[in-house]
Design a protein around this motif. Sequence first.
Motif, short mmCIF file in Angstrom:
data_model
loop_
_atom_site.label_atom_id
_atom_site.label_comp_id
_atom_site.label_asym_id
_atom_site.label_seq_id
_atom_site.Cartn_x
_atom_site.Cartn_y
_atom_site.Cartn_z
N UNK A 43 -6.58 -11.51 0.96
CA UNK A 43 -7.29 -11.04 1.97
C UNK A 43 -7.69 -9.86 1.61
N UNK A 44 -7.46 -9.22 0.38
CA UNK A 44 -7.86 -7.55 0.27
C UNK A 44 -9.27 -7.43 -0.28
N UNK A 45 -9.95 -6.73 0.05
CA UNK A 45 -11.39 -6.43 -0.32
C UNK A 45 -11.45 -5.62 -1.75
N UNK A 46 -11.09 -6.24 -2.79
CA UNK A 46 -11.00 -5.72 -3.91
C UNK A 46 -11.19 -6.88 -5.14
N UNK A 96 -5.00 -9.33 -9.18
CA UNK A 96 -4.15 -9.81 -10.38
C UNK A 96 -2.95 -8.77 -10.38
N UNK A 97 -3.49 -7.56 -10.49
CA UNK A 97 -2.58 -6.41 -10.86
C UNK A 97 -1.53 -6.27 -9.71
N UNK A 98 -2.07 -6.55 -8.50
CA UNK A 98 -0.97 -6.32 -7.42
C UNK A 98 -0.05 -7.70 -7.48
N UNK A 141 -6.25 1.19 -4.06
CA UNK A 141 -5.00 0.40 -4.72
C UNK A 141 -3.72 1.00 -4.56
N UNK A 142 -3.54 2.33 -4.44
CA UNK A 142 -2.31 2.89 -4.06
C UNK A 142 -2.06 2.56 -2.59
N UNK A 143 -3.09 2.58 -1.66
CA UNK A 143 -2.81 2.40 -0.27
C UNK A 143 -2.44 0.85 0.08
N UNK A 144 -3.19 -0.05 -0.90
CA UNK A 144 -2.60 -1.46 -0.34
C UNK A 144 -1.21 -1.90 -1.32
N UNK A 145 -0.89 -1.23 -2.19
CA UNK A 145 0.25 -1.32 -2.71
C UNK A 145 1.33 -0.89 -1.69
N UNK A 174 -5.96 -3.68 6.51
CA UNK A 174 -6.90 -4.00 5.38
C UNK A 174 -8.17 -3.40 5.54
N UNK A 175 -8.74 -3.29 6.70
CA UNK A 175 -9.96 -2.74 6.99
C UNK A 175 -9.90 -1.04 6.98
N UNK A 176 -8.92 -0.57 7.24
CA UNK A 176 -8.68 0.63 7.28
C UNK A 176 -8.57 1.47 5.67
N UNK A 177 -7.93 0.24 4.81
CA UNK A 177 -7.97 0.81 3.50
C UNK A 177 -9.15 0.59 2.73
N UNK A 178 -10.22 -0.03 3.14
CA UNK A 178 -11.36 -0.46 2.54
C UNK A 178 -12.21 0.89 2.87
#
Length: 391
Positions: free
Chosen positions: A370-373, A379-381, A345-349, A332-336
Amino acid sequence: MDLEKQAAFLKRLALKSTVSLPLSKIVLLAKLISTLSADQVEALLKDPPSGKIEQNEIRSTLVERLADLDPKRAFEVAQNLGEKSLLVRVLSTVAEQDIKNALQLAQGLSKDQAKPVLISFFDELNTRPVAGSPEDMARGMAGLQAFKEFDFKAADGAYVGQTIGYLLAETAKTDPASAVLPIKSIMAELAANRKQDGDPSFPEDRIAKHVVNGAMNRLRQESSPQAASAFFEAIPDASKTAWMFNWEAQSLVRTGGGVEAAIALAEKQKDPAFIKEAAKGTWMGLALQDRQSAFSWIESLPKGPFRDGVLESVEWEGGFRSFDWSRPAASIAAGASLLSEQSRMDYYAAMISGGHFGPVRPTASELIPQLPISDDQKQSLYRRFAPIKAK
């Protein structure tokens, strides 16, 4: 030192501690033991002054010294002492000069000893030099009774194949194309020997890939990037595995033609798995040089398997940086760190659908909160991965 003083020194080291020795003592120990005669070494192994040598480093260094001086004698002493690890050290030491001689010694292993000692021996060679002909290695292996017991469809085959590859690496350093040539005939000979032993299903292609992996690993370990790249080019596509494209792309970025050459490597591939691995290596090579620039570069990439591989590499790199693979926090931290909303969004998906976590995989419903979005992005995810949770 005379023998009496040497014995006293060894006694002081051996008496109490069984944990690993400090490096300074190992260096001193190796220098001291390198002056001993075969008779002195054998005497210390058979009848040490303290009654028993507890330190693995001392026993191993002594038996390796004896193997340098008299391999057959060292093998007999190790057998009499009844320690598998010492037999492995003897074979490994002899293999540094010629693996054929080591395998000849291994013919003296008992039926119960043979397979476990040989497996540990091949494993030991992963971090030690080894010399000799790959053809001699294959013939020597086929001549052992334990050859009939090896499961070449499992790890046993990987150990044997990789060791043949270590020997081929020596040829690959000067003539990569020639190093590839013997692989097919060696596989055919091993298959024929197994067939004689009643097993007609020797996996030639799989073992050939282990051979190639072994050669590539050895070339990379020994910092021979040009030789490794030339060997990679000489390998038939059917014998290449996905991870090779990762390492080759990294090498090109760091020591070869740069990012353009790594991208060109990916563009030549038809298999999406190979494209993704080349992309992972490209981004990792960039990140090792300039991590911030590597993140900026991601924003220029079009959607597709190459960009997917790059985003996956961001996740792997996050795990390496944090040394935490068992929980999603590192991923999660890497994606941030990604620079745009679309990339995040592509990364977390991708992380939700196929992230690299521990044995207990979190569900989408557990990960998304838990995602920093933003809430809208969550909601999209939810709608995509956990519709029952979507509002």
